[in-house]
Design a protein around this motif. Sequence first.
Motif, PDB file in Angstrom:
ATOM      1  N   SER A  73      -5.573  37.691  48.774  1.00 32.09           N
ATOM      2  CA  SER A  73      -4.539  36.790  48.228  1.00 32.09           C
ATOM      3  C   SER A  73      -4.587  36.814  46.703  1.00 32.09           C
ATOM      4  CB  SER A  73      -4.740  35.359  48.728  1.00 32.09           C
ATOM      5  OG  SER A  73      -4.374  35.258  50.084  1.00 32.09           O
ATOM      6  N   ASP A  76      -3.110  40.124  45.526  1.00 36.46           N
ATOM      7  CA  ASP A  76      -1.642  40.117  45.603  1.00 36.46           C
ATOM      8  C   ASP A  76      -1.037  39.296  44.463  1.00 36.46           C
ATOM      9  OD1 ASP A  76      -1.457  41.727  47.846  1.00 36.46           O
ATOM     10  OD2 ASP A  76      -1.373  40.061  49.268  1.00 36.46           O
ATOM     11  N   ASN A  77      -1.598  38.121  44.240  1.00 33.80           N
ATOM     12  CA  ASN A  77      -1.115  37.269  43.144  1.00 33.80           C
ATOM     13  C   ASN A  77      -1.220  37.983  41.802  1.00 33.80           C
ATOM     14  OD1 ASN A  77      -0.608  34.016  43.502  1.00 33.80           O
ATOM     15  ND2 ASN A  77      -1.636  34.938  45.253  1.00 33.80           N
ATOM     16  N   HIS A 101       3.143  39.129  53.923  1.00 35.54           N
ATOM     17  CA  HIS A 101       2.173  38.035  54.016  1.00 35.54           C
ATOM     18  C   HIS A 101       2.576  36.948  53.015  1.00 35.54           C
ATOM     19  CE1 HIS A 101      -1.692  35.942  53.595  1.00 35.54           C
ATOM     20  NE2 HIS A 101      -1.978  36.435  54.790  1.00 35.54           N
ATOM     21  N   ALA A 103       0.880  35.495  50.870  1.00 33.31           N
ATOM     22  CA  ALA A 103       0.324  35.732  49.529  1.00 33.31           C
ATOM     23  C   ALA A 103       1.325  36.488  48.662  1.00 33.31           C
ATOM     24  CB  ALA A 103      -0.992  36.506  49.626  1.00 33.31           C
TER      25      ALA A 103
END
Lengths: 395, 137
Positions: A73, A76-77, A101, A103
């Motif tokens: 997560s 991805d951020n 997803h 995220a």
Amino acid sequence: MKDYIYLDHAATTPVDPRVVEAMLPYFTERFGNPSGVYTLSQSSHGAMEEARETVADVLGCSPGEVIFTGGASEADNAAIKGGAFAMRREGNHLITSAIEHHAVLHSCQALDDYGFETTYLDVDAAGLISPEDAAEAVTDRTVLVTIMLANNEVGTIEPVADISRAVKERAWALGRDIIVHTDAAQAGGVLDLNVDRLEVDMLTLAAHKFYGPKGVGILYIRDGTPFTPQQHGGSQEKNRRAGTENIPLIVGAAEALRLAVEEQGTNNEHCTSLRDRLIDGLVGRVEGAYLNGHRTLRLPNNANFCFDGVAGESVLLGLDMEGIAASSGSACTSGSMDPSHVLTAMGVSAERAVGSLRLTVGKSNDGEEIDKVLEVLPRIIQRLREVSGAAQPVG
Amino acid sequence: MKSALLYRYMPRYSTKVMDHFTNPRNVGVIEDADAVGRERNPACGDTMTLYLKIRDGIIVDARFQTLGCTASIAVSSVTTELVKGKSLEEARMIDRHCLGDAVDGLPPGKTHAGVLVADALKAALGDYKTRAAPDTA
């Protein structure tokens, strides 16, 4: 036989004992902060750089392009916000798919507040994203495209290389360059992760999906890709991710990835056969059972179904009482009241999505366990259908 | 119970919920029901149909069919036991809070089960009134 049957490997996997073994010294004896100059620190630093090389070997990149994060997560951020902010003078448009997803989806949505806009690409009934649709969505404001390598719910494998080529060619025709990111969290140790063959600029992995520890992710950033760090502090990870590096988890992530890739052929073959045994044993044998996702372009470990006349949450409880751990994309299980955004995007009706069930196998499952599921599950469904009235004609 | 997982790590549902989920009472249809209430939660898709048999203002029989999560099935089941022998007046007083209490509480995020069943009961009582209306008018 174990006291329960674990069929939720897409959620997380147990840590391989060999990985635990590799990590242990870095909690106690070799605990030094890798930023120090003394020998103890250099031992940590060395282990971290060795881990980075191991990951780079798998991705086919140079070690300097690998960043360790606190999970997928976070990766991805960092990729989406970090790429978008770095490109903000070039444009404000992102492209992703409707089945990513959270995220990824929520990172894109969070950028709305900063003047960015996102196009969410539709998928077909099998969950596939079309490269042509992706190319068509590119505008003269597009800065970043993020498409998952494989879907976490239904297991559909996306044509990431084709999508990347299509969007880049379209962008070049418009006289611009764009960043392509892929969330490969479900594909670690399962699919080819070579970043040149995937033609991506950024890639996300989560160690706990391939028998590594939770709390550690991997973010690949191709050299030269614009990137604005999302976490500020010390100069760790070449100023791209501040914070003292978590050496034991980093060592564990790399060892888990190395083992997963080394044993990929055997594990994929094993999982595919168990997966197909589940699919063939349920679809066509249990009335009102449907397979979600693509029949062949799917992860070796993923079987996802909808059953008419039952709610997925009740099926999960019924399975759990028989010692079987599974998961569902139905409402009521996620804490949200909405049915799975993935099934909805694939055109599965809300009525049908209520009865969804995901079974994801792993290397420690065996045929005997699958047979137990095939014996127990139809019984649970039959019982719940009697309660719902679906077993009889509904007036 | 075989499952180590559920009871050690997921103590989300009360014993009463698990009991009524595992052995639901009064499942099925009353063919000559005096009142039928059908409710569907549009968000999560849970659906309940409640059938009542009523004699002299007293609910003498109740059956249900529910497509829903564990909580919805358990609350449906407990409700059929709860309303039997009650007068229509008493049944009208039953709301989602009563139903939650009747299963020793519902976990956070599962209170919609009580709403679904309370609404189905309300719909059934309304149905009875509508059916009775031509005679009582």
